[in-house]
Motif scaffolding. Structure first.
Motif, PDB file in Angstrom:
ATOM      1  N   TYR A 781       0.842  -1.179   0.000  1.00 44.31           N
ATOM      2  CA  TYR A 781       0.000   0.000   0.000  1.00 44.31           C
ATOM      3  C   TYR A 781       0.886   1.241   0.000  1.00 44.31           C
ATOM      4  O   TYR A 781       1.783   1.367   0.820  1.00 44.31           O
ATOM      5  CB  TYR A 781      -0.890   0.027   1.239  1.00 44.31           C
ATOM      6  CG  TYR A 781      -2.008  -0.992   1.211  1.00 44.31           C
ATOM      7  CD1 TYR A 781      -2.359  -1.623   0.024  1.00 44.31           C
ATOM      8  CD2 TYR A 781      -2.696  -1.295   2.369  1.00 44.31           C
ATOM      9  CE1 TYR A 781      -3.379  -2.541   0.002  1.00 44.31           C
ATOM     10  CE2 TYR A 781      -3.728  -2.214   2.362  1.00 44.31           C
ATOM     11  CZ  TYR A 781      -4.063  -2.842   1.167  1.00 44.31           C
ATOM     12  OH  TYR A 781      -5.078  -3.750   1.148  1.00 44.31           O
ATOM     13  N   CYS A 782       0.593   2.150  -0.897  1.00 42.25           N
ATOM     14  CA  CYS A 782       1.320   3.407  -0.931  1.00 42.25           C
ATOM     15  C   CYS A 782       0.703   4.367   0.076  1.00 42.25           C
ATOM     16  O   CYS A 782      -0.507   4.575   0.090  1.00 42.25           O
ATOM     17  CB  CYS A 782       1.254   4.005  -2.328  1.00 42.25           C
ATOM     18  SG  CYS A 782       1.938   5.646  -2.397  1.00 42.25           S
ATOM     19  N   ARG A 783       1.522   4.936   0.908  1.00 47.22           N
ATOM     20  CA  ARG A 783       0.995   5.837   1.941  1.00 47.22           C
ATOM     21  C   ARG A 783       0.950   7.276   1.440  1.00 47.22           C
ATOM     22  O   ARG A 783      -0.045   7.958   1.612  1.00 47.22           O
ATOM     23  CB  ARG A 783       1.869   5.739   3.187  1.00 47.22           C
ATOM     24  CG  ARG A 783       1.498   6.739   4.274  1.00 47.22           C
ATOM     25  CD  ARG A 783       2.310   6.477   5.523  1.00 47.22           C
ATOM     26  NE  ARG A 783       2.167   7.570   6.467  1.00 47.22           N
ATOM     27  CZ  ARG A 783       2.747   7.586   7.654  1.00 47.22           C
ATOM     28  NH1 ARG A 783       3.483   6.587   8.038  1.00 47.22           N
ATOM     29  NH2 ARG A 783       2.586   8.608   8.461  1.00 47.22           N
ATOM     30  N   ASN A 784       2.041   7.771   0.854  1.00 48.30           N
ATOM     31  CA  ASN A 784       2.082   9.144   0.351  1.00 48.30           C
ATOM     32  C   ASN A 784       2.662   9.174  -1.053  1.00 48.30           C
ATOM     33  O   ASN A 784       3.573   8.413  -1.362  1.00 48.30           O
ATOM     34  CB  ASN A 784       2.952  10.038   1.240  1.00 48.30           C
ATOM     35  CG  ASN A 784       2.273  10.374   2.546  1.00 48.30           C
ATOM     36  OD1 ASN A 784       1.051  10.406   2.608  1.00 48.30           O
ATOM     37  ND2 ASN A 784       3.059  10.610   3.584  1.00 48.30           N
ATOM     38  N   THR A 785       2.127  10.065  -1.872  1.00 49.51           N
ATOM     39  CA  THR A 785       2.701  10.334  -3.183  1.00 49.51           C
ATOM     40  C   THR A 785       3.050  11.809  -3.232  1.00 49.51           C
ATOM     41  O   THR A 785       2.188  12.651  -3.040  1.00 49.51           O
ATOM     42  CB  THR A 785       1.706   9.993  -4.301  1.00 49.51           C
ATOM     43  OG1 THR A 785       1.353   8.624  -4.183  1.00 49.51           O
ATOM     44  CG2 THR A 785       2.334  10.235  -5.658  1.00 49.51           C
ATOM     45  N   MET A 786       4.334  12.108  -3.476  1.00 50.85           N
ATOM     46  CA  MET A 786       4.802  13.488  -3.379  1.00 50.85           C
ATOM     47  C   MET A 786       5.265  13.983  -4.742  1.00 50.85           C
ATOM     48  O   MET A 786       5.948  13.268  -5.461  1.00 50.85           O
ATOM     49  CB  MET A 786       5.943  13.576  -2.377  1.00 50.85           C
ATOM     50  CG  MET A 786       5.596  12.967  -1.040  1.00 50.85           C
ATOM     51  SD  MET A 786       6.990  12.936   0.088  1.00 50.85           S
ATOM     52  CE  MET A 786       6.338  11.863   1.353  1.00 50.85           C
ATOM     53  N   ILE A 787       4.915  15.214  -5.041  1.00 47.99           N
ATOM     54  CA  ILE A 787       5.269  15.807  -6.324  1.00 47.99           C
ATOM     55  C   ILE A 787       5.959  17.132  -6.084  1.00 47.99           C
ATOM     56  O   ILE A 787       5.553  17.905  -5.224  1.00 47.99           O
ATOM     57  CB  ILE A 787       4.024  16.015  -7.196  1.00 47.99           C
ATOM     58  CG1 ILE A 787       3.403  14.662  -7.513  1.00 47.99           C
ATOM     59  CG2 ILE A 787       4.367  16.761  -8.469  1.00 47.99           C
ATOM     60  CD1 ILE A 787       2.155  14.772  -8.321  1.00 47.99           C
ATOM     61  N   GLY A 788       6.996  17.397  -6.852  1.00 48.44           N
ATOM     62  CA  GLY A 788       7.694  18.666  -6.692  1.00 48.44           C
ATOM     63  C   GLY A 788       8.924  18.779  -7.553  1.00 48.44           C
ATOM     64  O   GLY A 788       9.145  19.786  -8.201  1.00 48.44           O
ATOM     65  N   HIS A 789       9.751  17.731  -7.610  1.00 48.35           N
ATOM     66  CA  HIS A 789      10.936  17.768  -8.465  1.00 48.35           C
ATOM     67  C   HIS A 789      10.537  17.706  -9.935  1.00 48.35           C
ATOM     68  O   HIS A 789       9.509  17.114 -10.286  1.00 48.35           O
ATOM     69  CB  HIS A 789      11.861  16.595  -8.141  1.00 48.35           C
ATOM     70  CG  HIS A 789      12.597  16.738  -6.840  1.00 48.35           C
ATOM     71  ND1 HIS A 789      13.498  17.746  -6.599  1.00 48.35           N
ATOM     72  CD2 HIS A 789      12.528  16.006  -5.702  1.00 48.35           C
ATOM     73  CE1 HIS A 789      13.984  17.619  -5.376  1.00 48.35           C
ATOM     74  NE2 HIS A 789      13.403  16.578  -4.796  1.00 48.35           N
TER      75      HIS A 789
END
Length: 1298
Positions: A781-789
């Motif tokens: 299970y993926c807990r967090n997906t982060m976007i920015g780079h």
């Protein structure tokens, strides 16, 4: 029995009665169920061997045809082939159509197949377990014609081996599925040397009828290849059975696309191999009825007629087949003792050997005690001797022959008594028997005889010394591996300090043992037995341990290095050096070298390990500092002991290069990430794969566990690409999380997005979005997906308190994320600190390589290009920056836990330690031979490790690394051998010139720092002057007496490459990266320019009568008059660049070598080519003529050397080692220099290291392994006794022939 068969028995009766020993013969016939226990008893009652044989034949004559066949097969199996041949023509024909005998499923075809394959026979008492046997057969059938694995697993003593062997006794199964036969090998707990012996024996067995016998394979990889060819070509559709597998790495040697059945205690043992996999679980306990059946067979009584105590006995044995067999064997000999044995089991309390165990210890201890008590006194003593056997080791018969000073047959008779009573196990495969105790039996013996163990160990050591005297076992002897692995163990157990000292501190023993099993086991023994070895003084033990630790990466390679020569490179105060010197002086005719200036070199590291066969990209300590994990280009994960380098785990973990690995905080898990786009989590003790993540769509660059124990968070970063542009993700994984609980929010072009892998939401990303995940390790299970780079994420790391994760990207930024929420907290624009005043930020390309947190989490250290940048986490302000190097980039960095020291790994093979507070370099660590990819401190900061393209991991002691003031020399130097002295002109730390006395290792003269780095230098023959060229193009002449510059000239606009004095010292000739040679009379300040080449000058050489020979990248060689500047001869030599030239001793010829892979011999007089020398497979880098004017030697970039006849142009010799490590060039790299001895009988070459050759035979005489590599040249004294070179680490070597 048929009349014909009966007549053959009677006809050959006399010969049979004279020779056979009945005990082993009867075992086979009882297993075949043609002989009863009563029959066996009748035979045993006879007084002599001949009478026992006569009785056995009488019994056979009363039976049917099956007994004749069984007797014949027993003779074959026990080595009586001549007697079996007498009975062969009398074998009765098989009447049934399929050849079946009266025994269930057993035919002559099955018997022959199993006998030839080494399958164990049925035990004397055998109880069928049809469900399990059928389950094994079914799984074997599932394999079909495809390669794959069937695992029969369960606890020790549960009957895995017997059940597997029984499943093979099926005519239809063998005929339909394995017509190529079956091949049984008992493996057990093995180190690599032991496994190699097993493989050698198997290959030998499979090759037994080959017309040409091959030498045994020399290493596991070669054995694997040999086995693969045999199984595919000679034994197609055959079954390989590997009995008693303990370690998953063992299976890799048999992973050859064939069909394999294994028995093991470990269900997960096949996780490390590919292919179809099937399992059969064997229960640990027998059903009550089966237990009764075993007892009934032992006492030859129907179950219904067993006494009432039988039920109680089976219950007390707790269903263990092993315990029931022990009791049954006793009852067979004493059938009236049912009540006696039951009371002993019920009333006698034995001390628990281990409180935590998967075995039924109480029942086994009790049964063991009863069994041992029934032995006669002599046998009890012999059995007691087995108390000191190592665990999980199958001991060859010969070891026990030496221990008891008996013949093989006598020892086997004694041991068979133990085997019959289930007190010992026997492996009958191979040429001889191997015996072993179950670990529970051994624990029982150790506990029982604890007070006598020291004397027992002493006895076996004394018997070894008596047998071998001053000799050591050789590999051809069956007991060889036992003594090399366990002699020190017995000496330590006996507390024989002197004997252990003499053994462990003997270079002969070290050479013999490391050649067989490698250095790690020896290092482990130095650590393990240090309390005994250090009773008088720890220095000697430290000398030997250091010697092995620092040279272990060499001692594991092929061809095996000369241990004496390696010992001569140790400090003169070392016991290793002193022993090596004595050995070298004693060996007449041997070639050894003394490193006479080694005093100035400090030992830079604590241990060197070569765990991989290719580049090592990452390595890290476990939190307890006891273990190291490493990974690299060979796709494997390795775990080994930090103290000794002893391998604990080897896993073929991924399908592509593994880029990073990390231990969890509690050390239970290791995570790996790879270019195959996968992230995997492994049990660090067993190697079992716990999780596999395939969410990334590009290579995963880095993985990092969180720092605190109690929960498991894993961060990974990648090169993922979505829609049209490159996108990259950083993923966080949590072991305990059961649900994905973050929701997708609104977003803009560079906004933050959270997504759930559990719900598989669509990833709606713009071209500039980057993902970051937090997931459940158990359920993916993926807990967090982060976007920015907006570009590749190269590195990530948790803050010390696990609140934040830092990520580094090719987009020139470092971002800080909240680990709990996944929100972006800070973004640091690192590329802003690299732009010029007139540049826009978007125009600057900066790859942020990695980062490291300070211990308190208030600062973060960032690496980009050649800079270290320290930022304040709260304000993102730049606190300080350091330019570490102008000549290489930083690959990795790590904060020491003390926060003052920072280690940086550099692309030019070195590691530096910087004080981040004072901004000063405090240590410069040389040792690696190629790029250093990783540097990591141990949790307490006392050690740090480095990993490199050179396939090694090096462990350094932080306090002991050499200081930055240590001399680093450039490889360009000049040497003059004058009146027995060696004078060396060298470039020191880029900008100084040093004159060194090579004999005394002292600095005679050193110049002040020059404004521009020095690029080349030379000495005058009279040692009055020196000259040097600089990267700025300036040439200077100085006086050696005081270092005063006499003349200076700005000769070129580019770096000067070469400079040389003429013999009168008045003229200096030089060349740069252009096509012109300058002849400068520096005393008159007059110049002549030699112009004619169309491309850059490669090098030049002075001839007699003011002539000069030059060669160029334009493929031409020219002869010049340096007085007039005119070209006298012009040779169009090659189609490619001319790389070197040499002139014959008589001056009539010269040779040229080229990038076109050829060499040529030319005549000066006729200006014509005499011979074109072909055969090299790479650029021919160097050449030299022999002093007798008969030979020419050439060396190429493949590491090969060829010796040619000058008169005919014929190839005389090809110099190359016989065996090489996989992927390693012959000479460790290019051959860069060659020189003949004055008598033309020897040749020295430089390359990755130095080698000396016998010119007559082409064989290697000696190899000198330098600390570094890439030796550009070698300078040799006229008498061929002194040699000078510099390696790529800047270390100077002045070597003298002993």
């Amino acid at each position: 029995m048929d009349v014909k068969s009966r007549n053959y028995l009677l006809k050959n009766r006399q010969a049979l009665e004279k020779d056979i020993k009945t005990s082993y013969i009867m075992d086979h016939m009882i297993s075949d169920e043609v002989l009863t226990l009563q029959d066996e008893e009748k035979v045993k009652q006879q007084n002599t061997q001949k009478e026992r044989a006569a009785m056995l034949i009488n019994i056979i004559l009363t039976k049917d045809n099956n007994s004749y066949r069984s007797f014949y097969n027993a003779l074959l199996n026990e080595g009586y082939r001549d007697l079996a041949a007498l009975l062969q023509d009398g074998i009765p024909a098989i009447s049934s159509g399929n050849g079946k005998s009266s025994m269930d499923g057993m035919t002559s075809y099955v018997k022959t197949t199993l006998c030839e394959g080494g399958v164990p026979q049925r035990p004397v008492v055998f109880v069928t377990r049809p469900k399990l046997v059928d389950a094994i057969k079914q799984k074997l059938c599932c394999l079909g014609n495809d390669p794959g694995w069937v695992t029969v697993y369960g606890m020790a003593g549960c009957g895995k081996t017997v059940l597997t062997a029984e499943a093979l006794r099926d005519h239809q199964l063998l005929e339909d599925y394995f017509p190529g036969g079956v091949h049984w090998i008992s493996v057990g707990k093995q180190d690599k040397a032991g496994l190699l012996i097993k493989l050698q024996n198997l290959c030998s067995r499979l090759e037994h009828d080959c017309t040409l016998s091959q030498r045994p394979p020399l290493n596991i990889e070669e054995a694997k290849d040999r086995l693969r060819v045999l199984m595919l070509r000679k034994y197609p559709r055959s079954l390989l059975i590997l009995d008693d597998i303990w370690d998953s790495w063992v299976l890799k040697a048999f992973d050859n696309q064939c069909q394999v059945l294994i028995t093991s205690r470990d269900r997960s043992v096949t996780d490390a191999v590919a292919g179809n996999k099937y399992e059969v679980h064997v229960e640990s306990g027998l059903a009550h009825e089966k237990g009764l059946e075993i007892l009934s067979l032992f006492v030859n009584t129907k179950i219904s007629e067993l006494p009432e105590q039988a039920n109680c006995l089976v219950r007390e044995c707790k269903g263990s087949p092993l315990v029931i067999s022990l009791i049954g064997a006793l009852l067979r000999d004493f059938p009236s003792r049912w009540e006696y044995y039951l009371k002993q089991l019920q009333n006698k309390q034995f001390k628990r050997i281990r409180k935590s165990s998967s075995y039924d210890y109480e029942a086994l201890d009790e049964a063991m005690s009863i069994s041992v008590e029934q032995l006669n006194d002599n046998c009890k003593d012999y059995y007691k001797d087995l108390s000191i056997l190592p665990k999980d080791v199958k001991v060859p018969t010969k070891v026990l022959c030496i221990l008891w000073d008996m013949e093989t047959e006598e020892v086997e008779d004694i041991l068979q008594e133990f085997v019959n009573k289930s007190l010992l196990f026997c492996d009958r495969n191979g040429k001889s028997f191997h015996y072993y105790l179950h670990d529970l039996q051994l624990d029982f013996l150790i506990e029982k005889n604890r007070n006598q163990l020291q004397e027992l160990h002493k006895n076996i050591v004394n018997q070894y010394k008596k047998y071998y005297k001053l000799n050591t076992p050789v590999p051809s002897q069956e007991d060889c591996m036992y003594w090399y692995n366990f002699l020190a163990y017995h000496m330590a157990g006996a507390n024989m300090q002197k004997e252990l000292h003499d053994l462990m501190f003997s270079l002969d023993w070290i050479k013999a043992k490391t050649e067989l099993v490698g250095p790690a086991h020896l290092i482990h023994e130095y650590v393990e037995y240090s309390s005994i070895l250090d009773q008088k003084n720890s220095t000697v033990r430290e000398n030997f341990q250091e010697f092995l630790s620092l040279n272990g990466h060499l001692l594991g390679r092929q061809p095996f290095p000369d241990v004496i020569q390696l010992g001569l490179c140790q400090p003169e105060t070392s016991e290793v050096y002193q022993q090596a010197k004595l050995h070298a002086q004693r060996e007449t005719g041997a070639f050894y070298l003394e490193w006479i200036n080694k005093k100035s070199l400090k030992n830079l590291y604590r241990l060197v390990v070569r765990p991989h066969r290719d580049a090592v990209y990452h390595a890290c300590f476990s939190k307890d500092r006891q273990r190291i994990a490493s990974c690299g280009a060979d796709k494997t994960l390795q775990v080994f002991k930090a103290e000794s380098g002893e391998r604990l785990l080897e896993i073929s973990a991924h399908d592509d290069e593994i880029l990073c690995c990390t231990f969890s905080a509690d050390g239970e898990f290791v995570a790996t990430c790879s270019a195959d786009k996968k992230v995997k989590v492994w049990n660090s003790r067993t190697g079992q794969c716990k999780c596999v993540y395939e969410e990334h769509s590009e290579q995963v660059n880095c993985c990092q566990f969180n720092n605190r124990s109690g929960q498991y968070l894993l961060a990974t970063c990648s090169n993922d690409t979505y829609i049209k542009s490159s996108c990259n993700s950083l993923c966080l994984c949590k072991l305990e999380v059961k649900y994905s609980y973050n929701l997708m929010s609104g977003w803009k072009e560079e906004a933050f997005v959270l997504t759930s892998w559990m719900s598989q939401e669509m990833r709606l990303l713009s071209e500039a979005d980057i993902l970051e995940h937090l997931w459940d390790l158990n359920k993916k299970y993926c807990r967090n997906t982060m976007i920015g780079h907006v570009s590749s994420v190269n590195h990530c790391r948790f803050s010390p308190n696990d609140e934040y994760v830092a990520s580094c990207s090719t987009d020139g930024t470092v971002k800080l994320w909240e680990a709990r929420s996944g929100n972006e907290r800070k973004s640091i624009e690192v590329k802003d600190f690299f732009k010029n005043a007139d540049e826009q930020t978007d125009d600057v390309e900066v790859l942020v390589k990695c980062c490291s947190w300070s211990r308190n989490g208030n600062m973060i250290l960032v690496v980009a290009k050649n800079k270290l940048l320290l930022f304040d986490v709260k304000t993102c302000d730049l606190l300080t920056q350091v330019i570490v190097s102008h000549h290489s980039t930083i690959q990795y960095c790590d904060f020491c836990p003390g926060d003052e020291l920072v280690a940086v790994a550099l692309s030019h093979c070195s590691v530096e330690l910087w004080n981040i507070k004072s901004l000063s370099k405090v240590a410069y660590c040389r040792g690696h031979m190629s790029w250093v990819h990783c540097v990591t401190f141990s949790p307490d900061g006392s050690l740090f490790l480095t990993s490199s393209d050179d396939q090694t991991v090096r462990i350094w002691e932080t306090k002991k690394v050499c200081k930055s003031s240590d001399a680093v020399l450039k490889s360009e130097l000049d040497v003059v051998f004058h009146d027995g002295e060696v004078m060396i002109l060298a470039i020191y730390n880029q900008k100084h010139l040093q004159l060194l006395n090579g004999n005394t290792d002292s600095v005679v003269m050193q110049t002040a720092a020059q404004g521009s780095p020095i690029s080349c230098c030379c000495l005058s023959e009279d040692l009055k002057f020196a000259a040097f060229g600089q990267e700025s193009g300036t040439i200077k002449v100085l006086q050696l007496l005081d270092g005063k510059v006499l003349k200076s000239q700005e000769a070129y606009r580019m770096s000067v490459q070469h400079c040389r004095f003429t013999s009168d010292c008045q003229t200096l000739i030089s060349s740069a990266h252009d096509s012109v040679i300058q002849v400068w009379n520096w005393q008159l300040d007059e110049c002549v320019f030699l112009k004619g080449h169309k491309e850059a000058i490669k090098d030049f050489r002075l001839l007699e009568n003011s002539k000069l020979l030059s060669w160029s990248f334009d493929g031409t060689v020219k002869v010049w008059n340096i007085t007039t500047g005119n070209t006298e001869k012009d040779f169009a030599c090659h189609g490619g660049a001319v790389l070197s030239c040499a002139v014959s001793p008589d001056g009539s010829k010269f040779s040229s070598t080229s990038a076109d892979k050829t060499a040529k011999i030319w005549s000066f007089e006729s200006s014509s080519v005499l011979h074109e020398l072909k055969g090299h497979e790479a650029c021919v880098r160097c050449c030299t003529f022999s002093p007798n004017n008969k030979l020419l030697a050439t060396g190429d970039d493949k590491g090969e050397i060829r010796i040619w006849d000058i008169l005919t142009g014929a190839l005389l010799h090809f110099c190359s080692p016989v065996t090489l490590d996989e992927g390693e060039p012959t000479h460790g790299g290019w051959v860069t220099g060659l020189s003949f001895s004055p008598d033309s009988k020897m040749l020295v070459s430089s390359g990755g290291y130095l080698k000396w050759w016998n010119v007559t035979t082409g064989e290697s005489l000696q190899t000198f392994y330098t600390n570094g590599t890439n030796l550009k040249s070698i300078h040799v004294s006229p008498n061929f006794k002194l040699y000078v070179t510099v390696d790529n680490l800047g270390i100077l070597y002045v070597l003298q022939k002993l």
